[in-house]
Scaffold this motif. Sequence first.
Motif, PDB file in Angstrom:
ATOM      1  N   THR A 256      32.269  47.785  30.798  1.00 22.73           N
ATOM      2  CA  THR A 256      31.026  47.770  31.592  1.00 22.73           C
ATOM      3  C   THR A 256      30.575  46.350  31.950  1.00 22.73           C
ATOM      4  N   SER A 257      31.042  45.348  31.208  1.00 25.80           N
ATOM      5  CA  SER A 257      30.660  43.962  31.475  1.00 25.80           C
ATOM      6  C   SER A 257      31.917  43.093  31.535  1.00 25.80           C
ATOM      7  N   PRO A 258      32.708  43.223  32.616  1.00 25.60           N
ATOM      8  CA  PRO A 258      34.008  42.539  32.674  1.00 25.60           C
ATOM      9  C   PRO A 258      33.885  41.033  32.834  1.00 25.60           C
ATOM     10  N   PHE A 259      34.812  40.328  32.227  1.00 32.05           N
ATOM     11  CA  PHE A 259      34.921  38.877  32.376  1.00 32.05           C
ATOM     12  C   PHE A 259      35.241  38.525  33.827  1.00 32.05           C
ATOM     13  N   ILE A 260      36.196  39.250  34.415  1.00 27.41           N
ATOM     14  CA  ILE A 260      36.519  39.129  35.839  1.00 27.41           C
ATOM     15  C   ILE A 260      36.413  40.529  36.445  1.00 27.41           C
ATOM     16  N   PRO A 261      35.391  40.803  37.260  1.00 30.26           N
ATOM     17  CA  PRO A 261      35.168  42.149  37.803  1.00 30.26           C
ATOM     18  C   PRO A 261      36.207  42.520  38.863  1.00 30.26           C
ATOM     19  N   LEU A 262      37.349  43.041  38.428  1.00 30.52           N
ATOM     20  CA  LEU A 262      38.459  43.323  39.330  1.00 30.52           C
ATOM     21  C   LEU A 262      38.137  44.411  40.349  1.00 30.52           C
ATOM     22  N   ARG A 263      37.237  45.315  40.001  1.00 30.25           N
ATOM     23  CA  ARG A 263      36.915  46.402  40.931  1.00 30.25           C
ATOM     24  C   ARG A 263      36.310  45.883  42.237  1.00 30.25           C
ATOM     25  N   THR A 264      35.711  44.714  42.182  1.00 32.22           N
ATOM     26  CA  THR A 264      35.110  44.140  43.387  1.00 32.22           C
ATOM     27  C   THR A 264      36.156  43.915  44.469  1.00 32.22           C
ATOM     28  N   PHE A 265      37.383  43.560  44.068  1.00 35.72           N
ATOM     29  CA  PHE A 265      38.440  43.342  45.047  1.00 35.72           C
ATOM     30  C   PHE A 265      38.741  44.614  45.830  1.00 35.72           C
ATOM     31  N   ALA A 266      38.759  45.754  45.124  1.00 34.47           N
ATOM     32  CA  ALA A 266      39.059  47.022  45.798  1.00 34.47           C
ATOM     33  C   ALA A 266      37.900  47.479  46.679  1.00 34.47           C
ATOM     34  N   LEU A 267      36.672  47.229  46.234  1.00 34.06           N
ATOM     35  CA  LEU A 267      35.501  47.692  46.973  1.00 34.06           C
ATOM     36  C   LEU A 267      35.234  46.861  48.224  1.00 34.06           C
ATOM     37  N   TYR A 268      35.579  45.567  48.178  1.00 37.98           N
ATOM     38  CA  TYR A 268      35.278  44.664  49.296  1.00 37.98           C
ATOM     39  C   TYR A 268      36.548  43.888  49.676  1.00 37.98           C
ATOM     40  N   PRO A 269      37.407  44.454  50.521  1.00 40.20           N
ATOM     41  CA  PRO A 269      38.663  43.793  50.901  1.00 40.20           C
ATOM     42  C   PRO A 269      38.469  42.413  51.529  1.00 40.20           C
ATOM     43  N   SER A 270      37.354  42.231  52.266  1.00 43.18           N
ATOM     44  CA  SER A 270      37.133  40.931  52.901  1.00 43.18           C
ATOM     45  C   SER A 270      36.971  39.831  51.857  1.00 43.18           C
ATOM     46  N   ILE A 271      36.323  40.161  50.730  1.00 42.88           N
ATOM     47  CA  ILE A 271      36.181  39.188  49.641  1.00 42.88           C
ATOM     48  C   ILE A 271      37.555  38.866  49.056  1.00 42.88           C
ATOM     49  N   THR A 272      38.399  39.882  48.975  1.00 45.77           N
ATOM     50  CA  THR A 272      39.754  39.682  48.454  1.00 45.77           C
ATOM     51  C   THR A 272      40.505  38.653  49.286  1.00 45.77           C
ATOM     52  N   TRP A 273      40.437  38.785  50.617  1.00 44.43           N
ATOM     53  CA  TRP A 273      41.155  37.861  51.484  1.00 44.43           C
ATOM     54  C   TRP A 273      40.585  36.452  51.411  1.00 44.43           C
ATOM     55  N   VAL A 274      39.266  36.331  51.287  1.00 47.92           N
ATOM     56  CA  VAL A 274      38.654  35.008  51.135  1.00 47.92           C
ATOM     57  C   VAL A 274      39.168  34.340  49.861  1.00 47.92           C
ATOM     58  N   ASN A 275      39.249  35.101  48.775  1.00 44.77           N
ATOM     59  CA  ASN A 275      39.726  34.541  47.508  1.00 44.77           C
ATOM     60  C   ASN A 275      41.201  34.180  47.563  1.00 44.77           C
ATOM     61  N   ILE A 276      42.002  34.983  48.277  1.00 41.32           N
ATOM     62  CA  ILE A 276      43.421  34.643  48.440  1.00 41.32           C
ATOM     63  C   ILE A 276      43.559  33.329  49.214  1.00 41.32           C
ATOM     64  N   GLN A 277      42.780  33.208  50.297  1.00 40.71           N
ATOM     65  CA  GLN A 277      42.791  31.954  51.048  1.00 40.71           C
ATOM     66  C   GLN A 277      42.405  30.771  50.168  1.00 40.71           C
ATOM     67  N   PHE A 278      41.342  30.946  49.404  1.00 44.60           N
ATOM     68  CA  PHE A 278      40.844  29.844  48.584  1.00 44.60           C
ATOM     69  C   PHE A 278      41.854  29.448  47.520  1.00 44.60           C
ATOM     70  N   MET A 279      42.549  30.434  46.956  1.00 42.97           N
ATOM     71  CA  MET A 279      43.569  30.149  45.957  1.00 42.97           C
ATOM     72  C   MET A 279      44.715  29.355  46.576  1.00 42.97           C
ATOM     73  N   LEU A 280      45.160  29.746  47.780  1.00 41.99           N
ATOM     74  CA  LEU A 280      46.247  29.038  48.457  1.00 41.99           C
ATOM     75  C   LEU A 280      45.821  27.628  48.864  1.00 41.99           C
TER      76      LEU A 280
END
Length: 467
Positions: A256-280
């Motif tokens: 219920t209190s994740p260190f890294i909230p992985l579900r956010t990536f599935a719920l908001y794909p645009s955030i996922t792509w921003v984070n992939i860009q930032f990592m690269l």
Amino acid sequence: MGAQSRWLVIAVGLGIMLNPLNSSMIAVAIARLQHVYHLNFNVVSWLIFSFYIASAIAQPIVGKLSDLFGRRRIFLAGLVVSFISSLLAPFSPNFGWLIVSRIVQSIGTSMMVATGMAIVRVHITEKQATALSILSIFMSGAAAIGPFAGGVLLEWWDWPSIFIVNIPFVVISFFLAWKMIPKSQPASFEGRMSIRKWLAMIDASGIVFFTIGLVALLVGVMSANSSGYVSLWNGVVLAIGFAALGVFIRHELRTTSPFIPLRTFALYPSITWVNIQFMLVNLLFYALFFGLPSYLQMVRHVSEFHTGILMLTLGVSSLVASPIAGKWIDKSGPRPALVLSAILMAVGSVWIVTLNETSPVISVSFALTAFGISNGLNSVGMQAALFKSSPKEIVGVASGLFNTSRYLGTILSSLLTGIIMRGTFSFAGFRLLGVFLTAVALILVVISLRFQVSGQRKEASANNGVG
């Protein structure tokens, strides 16, 4: 902004600048430390790995601890921890103790980064944007000046000075913070919180699985790379790493209190792509940031001092580009700036491939300028893209994921460099690194263009719907 607010910003700024300053100064000291401790490049790289792994873990935890104990207390405690690490590191009897000192230093400086921005947001209500921009200058300026400062310190003293130089900044920041940061009451809880509840709140299990998995994979890959083959021991360590990360993912999806909230990536794909860009972006930037000084010193035999001067090109061009990027992004949005940034990184990576062992040393300034301007565009553009893609109700979670992506990118940059160099930094390895960076940069260009196209399509669809 009144005088009291200005002094508050200076107090916080002097504290939060220590994290980027210490992560960047070490870039010009890698060759010296490799010689001092008689170690190969892969082992010395753990000075970089350890700092970023500790930062990636410490900052989310500190954010939660500040709610328990108050941001002022955590900020001052971070200064104390940084002071202790800066004082003890020069007396490290061996490389292992130096690694421990770097980890402690990373935790201390992360305590200030995690709470500094929040302190300014809470206690400065007028011209808050100006205050936050000043803090950004402290951080970006520290990162920019780090290699130059490290080169000067190594030229006139020795590697312990890159730790000792922190002490006056820590003392001044502590004095100002003690005077200027208002006292605040930490969050109240019904009854006393048990150790079990406290550990659950910070997701101690997730932190342990994440740390074991990441460190085991890094150790396994780097050891196999150094020896040239995968031994039984390497295989066991790698298996432990994959297993721990598998358990971590399963745990994060259920808690219920994740260190890294992985579900956010599935719920908001645009955030996922921003984070992939930032990592690269961070993979590219820090691979150059740490690889180029080693090329200059080990291949071209340039002194630490002159290496620092050349690296200053990276920081200056970044600082010049940032305010220009801010005005451009306000008018056109983040996508055009991010596309140009990706193209500049591709150009800079190709330029690295064209360098040879007799190229004029000054020619590296071209790659540094391309990456510096790109970094200036990214520092504003990526943050703007994050806020644009994140619903207001999860902006805190999105920011936490954003910082995690930053540190994963830096860790991957060090891992990539270590794998390519195979324990010994060489010109052939440096050129091969440029080839890999070019490939990654081209992938980043494609992703950036995809955002541009998808954004135009969404705007066109919206306009058609209105019409």
